[in-house]
Design a protein around this motif. Structure first.
Motif, PDB file in Angstrom:
ATOM      1  N   PRO A   1      10.593   7.635  -7.775  1.00 30.40           N
ATOM      2  CA  PRO A   1      10.939   6.714  -8.868  1.00 30.40           C
ATOM      3  C   PRO A   1      11.225   5.321  -8.303  1.00 30.40           C
ATOM      4  O   PRO A   1      11.976   5.181  -7.328  1.00 30.40           O
ATOM      5  CB  PRO A   1      12.200   7.332  -9.475  1.00 30.40           C
ATOM      6  CG  PRO A   1      12.196   8.765  -9.019  1.00 30.40           C
ATOM      7  CD  PRO A   1      11.543   8.755  -7.668  1.00 30.40           C
ATOM      8  N   LYS A   2      10.658   4.300  -8.892  1.00 30.26           N
ATOM      9  CA  LYS A   2      10.811   2.946  -8.359  1.00 30.26           C
ATOM     10  C   LYS A   2      12.275   2.516  -8.288  1.00 30.26           C
ATOM     11  O   LYS A   2      12.682   1.808  -7.364  1.00 30.26           O
ATOM     12  CB  LYS A   2      10.023   1.950  -9.215  1.00 30.26           C
ATOM     13  CG  LYS A   2       8.521   2.045  -9.042  1.00 30.26           C
ATOM     14  CD  LYS A   2       7.814   0.958  -9.841  1.00 30.26           C
ATOM     15  CE  LYS A   2       6.310   1.018  -9.631  1.00 30.26           C
ATOM     16  NZ  LYS A   2       5.610  -0.054 -10.385  1.00 30.26           N
TER      17      LYS A   2
ATOM     18  N   LEU B   1      19.007  -4.190  -0.389  1.00 28.63           N
ATOM     19  CA  LEU B   1      18.159  -4.630  -1.489  1.00 28.63           C
ATOM     20  C   LEU B   1      17.651  -3.400  -2.240  1.00 28.63           C
ATOM     21  O   LEU B   1      17.276  -2.403  -1.616  1.00 28.63           O
ATOM     22  CB  LEU B   1      16.953  -5.436  -0.995  1.00 28.63           C
ATOM     23  CG  LEU B   1      17.234  -6.733  -0.221  1.00 28.63           C
ATOM     24  CD1 LEU B   1      17.201  -6.461   1.277  1.00 28.63           C
ATOM     25  CD2 LEU B   1      16.203  -7.811  -0.577  1.00 28.63           C
ATOM     26  N   ARG B   2      17.629  -3.473  -3.556  1.00 28.10           N
ATOM     27  CA  ARG B   2      17.107  -2.385  -4.378  1.00 28.10           C
ATOM     28  C   ARG B   2      16.000  -2.927  -5.280  1.00 28.10           C
ATOM     29  O   ARG B   2      16.010  -4.108  -5.646  1.00 28.10           O
ATOM     30  CB  ARG B   2      18.214  -1.739  -5.213  1.00 28.10           C
ATOM     31  CG  ARG B   2      19.222  -0.990  -4.359  1.00 28.10           C
ATOM     32  CD  ARG B   2      20.267  -0.243  -5.151  1.00 28.10           C
ATOM     33  NE  ARG B   2      21.148   0.483  -4.257  1.00 28.10           N
ATOM     34  CZ  ARG B   2      20.929   1.724  -3.831  1.00 28.10           C
ATOM     35  NH1 ARG B   2      19.856   2.389  -4.245  1.00 28.10           N
ATOM     36  NH2 ARG B   2      21.776   2.303  -3.004  1.00 28.10           N
TER      37      ARG B   2
ATOM     38  N   GLY C   1       9.685  -7.397  -5.522  1.00 28.70           N
ATOM     39  CA  GLY C   1      10.487  -6.954  -6.655  1.00 28.70           C
ATOM     40  C   GLY C   1      11.857  -6.416  -6.312  1.00 28.70           C
ATOM     41  O   GLY C   1      12.545  -5.873  -7.184  1.00 28.70           O
ATOM     42  N   PHE C   2      12.287  -6.543  -5.060  1.00 32.39           N
ATOM     43  CA  PHE C   2      13.618  -6.098  -4.659  1.00 32.39           C
ATOM     44  C   PHE C   2      14.606  -7.264  -4.777  1.00 32.39           C
ATOM     45  O   PHE C   2      14.241  -8.425  -4.613  1.00 32.39           O
ATOM     46  CB  PHE C   2      13.607  -5.598  -3.215  1.00 32.39           C
ATOM     47  CG  PHE C   2      12.902  -4.281  -3.010  1.00 32.39           C
ATOM     48  CD1 PHE C   2      13.626  -3.132  -2.696  1.00 32.39           C
ATOM     49  CD2 PHE C   2      11.520  -4.186  -3.117  1.00 32.39           C
ATOM     50  CE1 PHE C   2      12.979  -1.918  -2.495  1.00 32.39           C
ATOM     51  CE2 PHE C   2      10.863  -2.969  -2.922  1.00 32.39           C
ATOM     52  CZ  PHE C   2      11.594  -1.832  -2.615  1.00 32.39           C
TER      53      PHE C   2
ATOM     54  N   LEU D   1       0.836  -1.200   0.000  1.00 29.97           N
ATOM     55  CA  LEU D   1       0.000   0.000   0.000  1.00 29.97           C
ATOM     56  C   LEU D   1       0.872   1.252   0.000  1.00 29.97           C
ATOM     57  O   LEU D   1       0.603   2.219  -0.729  1.00 29.97           O
ATOM     58  CB  LEU D   1      -0.928   0.012   1.209  1.00 29.97           C
ATOM     59  CG  LEU D   1      -1.947  -1.125   1.331  1.00 29.97           C
ATOM     60  CD1 LEU D   1      -2.818  -0.917   2.569  1.00 29.97           C
ATOM     61  CD2 LEU D   1      -2.810  -1.256   0.092  1.00 29.97           C
ATOM     62  N   MET D   2       1.906   1.233   0.838  1.00 32.45           N
ATOM     63  CA  MET D   2       2.815   2.380   0.917  1.00 32.45           C
ATOM     64  C   MET D   2       3.542   2.598  -0.409  1.00 32.45           C
ATOM     65  O   MET D   2       3.585   3.714  -0.944  1.00 32.45           O
ATOM     66  CB  MET D   2       3.825   2.174   2.042  1.00 32.45           C
ATOM     67  CG  MET D   2       5.031   3.100   1.999  1.00 32.45           C
ATOM     68  SD  MET D   2       4.623   4.823   2.292  1.00 32.45           S
ATOM     69  CE  MET D   2       5.211   4.974   3.995  1.00 32.45           C
ATOM     70  N   LEU D   3       4.131   1.536  -0.955  1.00 37.32           N
ATOM     71  CA  LEU D   3       4.913   1.659  -2.182  1.00 37.32           C
ATOM     72  C   LEU D   3       4.037   2.078  -3.363  1.00 37.32           C
ATOM     73  O   LEU D   3       4.443   2.888  -4.202  1.00 37.32           O
ATOM     74  CB  LEU D   3       5.638   0.353  -2.488  1.00 37.32           C
ATOM     75  CG  LEU D   3       6.718  -0.067  -1.479  1.00 37.32           C
ATOM     76  CD1 LEU D   3       7.269  -1.443  -1.836  1.00 37.32           C
ATOM     77  CD2 LEU D   3       7.832   0.952  -1.405  1.00 37.32           C
TER      78      LEU D   3
END
Length: 209
Positions: free
Chosen positions: A151-152, A189-190, A174-175, A134-136
Motif C-alpha cells: 500500500p502506498k 519521510l512518508r 511524493g514523499f 521502477l521499484m515503487l
C-alpha cells in the motif's frame, strides 16, 4: 524475496535484476567504502558474510532487493531472452530495496525504501530517480506477486538529515518529511502523494537461467 527471484525490470536507462550470487563480490567491494556504509547505515562484513546475506535476502519475505544495472547503450530491450550471461555485460551501479517492518495486518506496518548508486561515475545523472520509480511502481502494482503489492500509504524512507540530494529525491516522488529525529541525525519521510505525477514503470521481463 522469492517473489522477484526471476523478475527483471527493463528501462532504457537502468535495468533492475534480482540480487544473485554473481553480484556479491562487487557489492562487497562497494561496502569497503566508509562513505557508503555511513550513507546506508551498514556494518562492515566479510566476503563470506556477504554471501550468506545474499542467500538470506533471496528467500526472506520481508526484503525486496534489486541490483541496478546501467541500461545505457544496451540492446536488452530487443532481446527475446534475458540470461545472467547477457546481463553480466552491463555495468552494476547500485541497488534498490524495500524492507517490510511488521506484518500487513498490523497498525504500525510500514515498508522502508532505500536507493544507492554506488558507482561515482553514474551519480547525478537521474538514475537513482528512475530506479526508485521502477521499484515503487512494481512494488505497488496490484498485479505484482504476493507478498506484494505494498500500500502506498505504508511507504517510508529514513535519511541522514545532511543528505539533501536523497531527501529531495524522495520529495520529488511524493514523499514528505513527517519527523526529524535529532538523536539519530535523520529525517523520516512518508508517501503522502504530494507529487501527483505517476511513477515511471518499467517493462517486466523474466530471467532465463
Amino acid at each position: 524475496m522469492r517473489a522477484n527471484a526471476k523478475t527483471v525490470i527493463v528501462h532504457p536507462d537502468v535495468i533492475l535484476v534480482p540480487y544473485r550470487i554473481e553480484h556479491v563480490a562487487k557489492y562487497h567491494e562497494w561496502m569497503t567504502s566508509a562513505e557508503l556504509r555511513e550513507l546506508t547505515a551498514s556494518e562492515p562484513l566479510t566476503l563470506e558474510e556477504e554471501y550468506e546475506m545474499q542467500r538470506k535476502w533471496q528467500t526472506d519475505e520481508d526484503k525486496l532487493t534489486f541490483i541496478v544495472l546501467s541500461g545505457t547503450s544496451s540492446d536488452v530491450q530487443e532481446r527475446t531472452k534475458l540470461t545472467p550471461e547477457t546481463l553480466s555485460a552491463l555495468p552494476m551501479i547500485g541497488d534498490v530495496n524495500l524492507f517490510y517492518k511488521g506484518s500487513p495486518g498490523e497498525e504500525d506496518f510500514e515498508v522502508e525504501a532505500e536507493i544507492m548508486i554506488a558507482e561515482p561515475a553514474y551519480r547525478r545523472r537521474g538514475l537513482a530517480h528512475t530506479a526508485l520509480q521502477l521499484m515503487l511502481s512494481y512494488a505497488t502494482d496490484p498485479s505484482s506477486p504476493s507478498p506484494l503489492p505494498v500500500p502506498k500509504d505504508r511507504l517510508v524512507a529514513r535519511i541522514g538529515d545532511k543528505n539533501e540530494p536523497s531527501i529531495r529525491l524522495f520529495e520529488k516522488l511524493g514523499f514528505s518529511i513527517t519527523k526529524r529525529v535529532a538523536v539519530f541525525e535523520e529525517v523520516e519521510l512518508r508517501y503522502t502523494g504530494a507529487n501527483e505525477a505517476p511513477w515511471t514503470a518499467g517493462v517486466i521481463r523474466t530471467l532465463d537461467d
